[in-house]
Design an enzyme around this catalytic site. Sequence first.
Site, mmCIF file in Angstrom:
data_model
loop_
_atom_site.group_PDB
_atom_site.id
_atom_site.type_symbol
_atom_site.label_atom_id
_atom_site.label_comp_id
_atom_site.label_asym_id
_atom_site.label_seq_id
_atom_site.Cartn_x
_atom_site.Cartn_y
_atom_site.Cartn_z
ATOM 1 N N ASP A 132 0.939 -1.178 -0.007
ATOM 2 C CA ASP A 132 0.009 0.048 -0.036
ATOM 3 C C ASP A 132 1.030 1.463 0.127
ATOM 4 O O ASP A 132 1.935 1.237 0.565
ATOM 5 C CB ASP A 132 -0.926 0.169 1.131
ATOM 6 C CG ASP A 132 -1.823 1.232 1.206
ATOM 7 O OD1 ASP A 132 -2.718 1.237 0.421
ATOM 8 O OD2 ASP A 132 -1.559 2.019 2.307
ATOM 9 N N GLU A 160 0.972 -0.641 -5.369
ATOM 10 C CA GLU A 160 -0.064 0.523 -5.527
ATOM 11 C C GLU A 160 0.663 1.849 -5.959
ATOM 12 O O GLU A 160 1.290 2.403 -4.966
ATOM 13 C CB GLU A 160 -0.844 0.545 -4.352
ATOM 14 C CG GLU A 160 -1.955 1.534 -4.393
ATOM 15 C CD GLU A 160 -2.318 2.335 -3.405
ATOM 16 O OE1 GLU A 160 -3.515 2.697 -3.233
ATOM 17 O OE2 GLU A 160 -1.845 2.248 -2.193
#
EC number: 2.4.1.18
Length: 664
Positions: A333, A387
């Site tokens: 993330d 990401e």
Amino acid sequence: MNCFTRLSNEPAPLACDPCLAPYRDALAARTLRTAETARKLTGGRMSLADFASGHEYFGLHRDAAGWVFREWAPNATRIIVRGDFTNWEERPGFVMKSKPGGAWELRLPAEALRHGDHYLLSMEWEGGRGDRVPAYARCVVQDEATGLFSAVVYAPERPYAFRHPSPPAPAMPLVYESHVGMAQEEPKVGSFAEFRVKTLPRIAKAGYNTIQLMAVMGHPYYGSFGYHVANFFAVAGRFGTPDEFKELVDAAHGLGLRVIIDLVHSHATRNEVEGLGRYDGSRTAFFHAGARGEHAAWDSLLFDYAKPEVLHFLLSNCRYWLDEFRIDGFRFDGVTSMMYLHHGLGKTFTSYADYFGPDVDEDAVCYLGLANTVIHTVRPDAVTVAEDVSGMPGLAAPLGQPGGIGFDYRLAMGVTDMWFKLFDIPDENWPLGWMYHELCNRRRDERSISYAECHDQAIVGGKTAIFRLADAAMYDAMHVSSASLAVDRAVALHKMMRLATLASAGHGYLNFMGNEFGHPEWIDFPREGNHWSMMHARRLWSLAENPDLRYRFLAVFDRAMLETVKSRPEFTRCIPQLVRLDETAKILIFERDDLYFCFNFHPERSYFDYAFEVREGVFETVLDSDAPEFGGFARREPGQTYFTRNSRLSLYLPNRSALVLKRR
């Protein structure tokens, strides 16, 4: 180049992108920096994967003599372990001893601790003291009455024994992004056990092959969606125990589902008692000092990736989840935030120079390369997904190549941005050229995962794609007997956008749970602003199971379109080739493998003899979005076969429909 032209296995960034030529030295320097950092960390005496075993040294462990407990707290002057076993008093026999390098150690006899005992560290430092949950704690729970957190001695007499091996990595990951807590229909926090029993079978039946689990690591605030992590080595206690999570992973493997989890190494919660904020009285044990150590937009702290002890902690965390829970990889993330000192905030990446120079945190880039090295050494079949919205070159290129950071996939975040921008435009004005460009816009040296929408689009006040398309009609016109042009449009375009995204996806596809059937509501976790309601932190599975509602049509279509590509192992090795793009007629046709994907996005016009050039052959219908089982209007005869004439194929293409043909 026709649709059977194969991508080379692992093309190098420099070979694929001549625009990178001026940055050849910078790319090479990144690769060299990663290799040199690995050598410094290991001293040449072990592999980097062996170095990443801090979880086996630190934390609470049983050994032949009883228990040994170690923590790293370089700024501490005194540490005492207290808990149920000391009646929460500070006792002399539980004082930890200081060791070189900032480590602390305590040895206890076997009878001193029992499974289920709660404990904390009473830590002292120059000028202060405070209770702390150990950084390496493997089980952390919150007291329902007081709201306070504590570590738990987790040593069951019969530890969970895995029964199923991990399934082999699929040629095309079809990822079902999931959140355990909100996976139940009841307005409550769901558990690992409930997810295993109720949700896993749904995912397998829906046709997905990979689960991406959010919020698995310990996080104090439920509404953070798991992105304000406090306990990096503990599962979120509100969902269940470590063994219950193991049982979930094992059951998924038994159903043929691989499991990846969100790895949040981009930042950490500010919490001090249960988190790492001022863990040993110092803000700089794990994090940068001053403003560089704070993420103002996220209200969190930022790791110092140049510090060997921090690298030891984070790399060990990567290995721990692979070793302990047999997960199959990670979705990293906030990678954009990690790689740039500006964290991507308010930044538009318009030049290759943006990927190099003083704005780049080269220490963070190096860490990502080291993490991928560890993960793929420990589990060569593990999957890592980045990401990143910036488009950093080399992010998903192999580590051995100049500038390669080693991720297996990057998320194609521009695709969902494109769809949600189109929702602001009447669909008769949708620019198909821009649409197709965005669907296929990816670096040739990297693999990517596309998605029409994920959890981001529906968090706190946002709307899912189906809600954006149908708006208020969602509330009263989703019944099969309802007559609503708004819902007809929404259902048709929802199917078409998802099929276009899947059919053009580089190497994988992702869906957030419930979106496959057009889950209507936004996501809003319990908070003061909504009076701590759970009504929007759940999934209404019954909508898709109700034969009187149109949601079931979307679910059936989603499963059918997944099966269309799952049955073709060479699909992702084949480049989509544009056959026809007609802006006036709103027709988009492209070829991939031996499939033709034909879309008529026009809101009104149907074409009874739409002709285009193809190679000679016979074509049969594979998928028709207008079929009645998918909530369509049945304007085409099912199972039709089409024959070419003079290398041309003529089709009936009803408005707002998609047709997939296969060459025999």
